[in-house]
Design an enzyme around this catalytic site. Structure first.
Site, mmCIF file in Angstrom:
data_model
loop_
_atom_site.group_PDB
_atom_site.id
_atom_site.type_symbol
_atom_site.label_atom_id
_atom_site.label_comp_id
_atom_site.label_asym_id
_atom_site.label_seq_id
_atom_site.Cartn_x
_atom_site.Cartn_y
_atom_site.Cartn_z
ATOM 1 N N ILE A 160 -35.366 -74.512 32.924
ATOM 2 C CA ILE A 160 -34.584 -75.647 32.427
ATOM 3 C C ILE A 160 -33.410 -75.160 31.597
ATOM 4 C CG2 ILE A 160 -34.622 -77.658 30.910
ATOM 5 C CD1 ILE A 160 -37.540 -78.095 31.802
ATOM 6 N N CYS A 207 -37.842 -75.126 24.863
ATOM 7 C CA CYS A 207 -38.928 -74.155 24.753
ATOM 8 C C CYS A 207 -40.278 -74.871 24.839
ATOM 9 C CB CYS A 207 -38.833 -73.420 23.418
ATOM 10 S SG CYS A 207 -39.107 -74.503 21.994
ATOM 11 N N PRO A 208 -41.363 -74.134 25.100
ATOM 12 C CA PRO A 208 -42.695 -74.746 25.039
ATOM 13 C C PRO A 208 -43.141 -74.945 23.591
ATOM 14 C CG PRO A 208 -42.878 -72.416 25.532
ATOM 15 C CD PRO A 208 -41.405 -72.729 25.537
ATOM 16 N N ARG A 236 -40.661 -80.631 23.372
ATOM 17 C CA ARG A 236 -41.840 -81.294 22.809
ATOM 18 C C ARG A 236 -41.505 -81.726 21.395
ATOM 19 N NH1 ARG A 236 -43.242 -81.753 27.224
ATOM 20 N NH2 ARG A 236 -45.199 -81.145 28.257
ATOM 21 N N ASP A 260 -35.754 -86.993 23.206
ATOM 22 C CA ASP A 260 -36.560 -87.618 24.260
ATOM 23 C C ASP A 260 -38.053 -87.530 23.968
ATOM 24 O OD1 ASP A 260 -36.752 -88.865 26.924
ATOM 25 O OD2 ASP A 260 -37.687 -86.977 27.529
ATOM 26 N N GLU A 265 -46.733 -89.798 20.257
ATOM 27 C CA GLU A 265 -46.249 -90.665 21.332
ATOM 28 C C GLU A 265 -47.389 -91.540 21.829
ATOM 29 O OE1 GLU A 265 -42.857 -87.551 23.019
ATOM 30 O OE2 GLU A 265 -44.764 -87.772 24.085
ATOM 31 N N HIS A 284 -39.488 -90.399 26.221
ATOM 32 C CA HIS A 284 -40.091 -89.313 26.989
ATOM 33 C C HIS A 284 -39.924 -89.540 28.497
ATOM 34 C CE1 HIS A 284 -43.290 -85.936 26.596
ATOM 35 N NE2 HIS A 284 -42.591 -85.773 27.713
#
Length: 317
Positions: A160, A207-208, A236, A260, A265, A284
């Protein structure tokens, strides 16, 4: 013997626009739109395969699922699965990577272009009558700007991040990046984290979420960012301290943010970012265009078929 397949949270991947019945080629499928945590142990106890998106599966949920051999994720991230316990129980966990590269990169630039052009704000001005009241042929009261020559910083340079960089170069932006393992790349210049913060006009987080990135973007980090920079998070929610972002926006140290994802959530009514200055929040949905979800379903089906054929793919444990 026909396999028992359980989908625990179908509503997170389809609103009726994605045909999940194609999964029935693998066995008997039970569909649950949503599942409460306390419902999960009973729902999966006789399953051979569980397919899910955000359902949490830990020891309590898995210990009675004696037939379970595969957990297939409608997601790239798998922090909602206790992968170590699953491995101990002989359960493979397969994720779905690289399905949302194009759509998430598109969302990043949706935020960037909205900020640079002020299109939505000008649209609101026009509909409120500002152009009608103008004595000139145009009405340029908003601080729009070109992207050409601006610096885009990218934190996390996987598929990404690199796609975001490619788009940025089409707009003649300078691209710098910080990543755990710098690559040989002809698009981005790799820099240390402090340089990324100091030089970026726009900063995109791609990033994760892990122990190294959780709330990495805190008050100290936002303070190091260039004054007037624009911050984007489509990764995230947990990678940022939401109070720190709120403070950076309220003080106008940052000119804005496009978000986003949130730490909790769906959004809670008391979310600190709900009424922050100069923020655009989407629910999201960067990963959710229909084409993206169709691609995701195809990957999940391929993961299941490969597993059943004895050549498993994308196993994370």
């Amino acid at each position: 013997m026909s396999l028992n397949i359980v989908l625990t949270d179908c509503n997170t991947v389809t609103s009726g626009d994605l045909d999940l019945s194609v999964l029935e080629k693998f066995g008997n499928v039970t569909y649950y739109g949503e599942s409460l945590p306390e419902e999960i142990p009973q729902r999966i106890k006789d399953a051979d395969i569980v397919i899910l998106n955000k359902t949490v599966l830990g020891e309590n949920e898995l210990k009675h699922a004696k037939r379970l051999k595969l957990i297939a994720l409608f997601a790239t991230g798998y922090n909602n699965i206790d992968v170590a316990y699953a491995r101990k129980m002989g359960i493979s966990v397969a994720n779905a990577g690289s399905y949302s590269t194009s759509s998430v990169a598109q969302q990043v630039f949706g935020f960037i272009l909205a900020h640079a052009t002020r299109i939505s704000e000008y649209d609101r001005d026009v509909k409120d009558g500002a152009w009608i009241r103008s004595r000139l042929f145009c009405f340029f009261a908003r601080p729009a700007s070109e992207l050409k020559g601006k610096t885009l910083g990218i934190f996390g340079y996987g598929a990404i991040g690199r796609r975001v960089a490619e788009i940025a170069r089409a707009f003649e932006m300078n691209v710098i990046a910080t990543t755990r393992t710098p690559k040989d790349d002809d698009i981005a210049t790799f820099v240390d984290f402090d340089t990324l913060l100091r030089e970026s006009d726009y900063l995109s987080v791609n990033c994760p979420l892990n122990d190294g990135t959780r709330e990495l973007f805190d008050a100290d980090v936002f303070a190091k960012m260039k004054k007037g920079a624009y911050f984007i998070n489509t990764a995230r929610g947990g990678v940022i301290c939401e109070q720190a972002l709120f403070d950076a926006l309220e003080s106008e140290h940052l000119s804005g943010a496009g978000i986003d994802v949130l730490t909790l959530e769906p959004m809670r009514d008391d979310c600190v970012l709900k009424n922050a200055k100069n923020i655009t929040i989407t629910p999201h949905i960067a990963w959710a265009p229909i084409e993206t979800r169709e691609r995701l379903l195809g990957i999940v089906m391929d993961n299941i078929e490969s597993f059943l054929n004895g050549i498993p793919k994308h196993i994370v444990n």
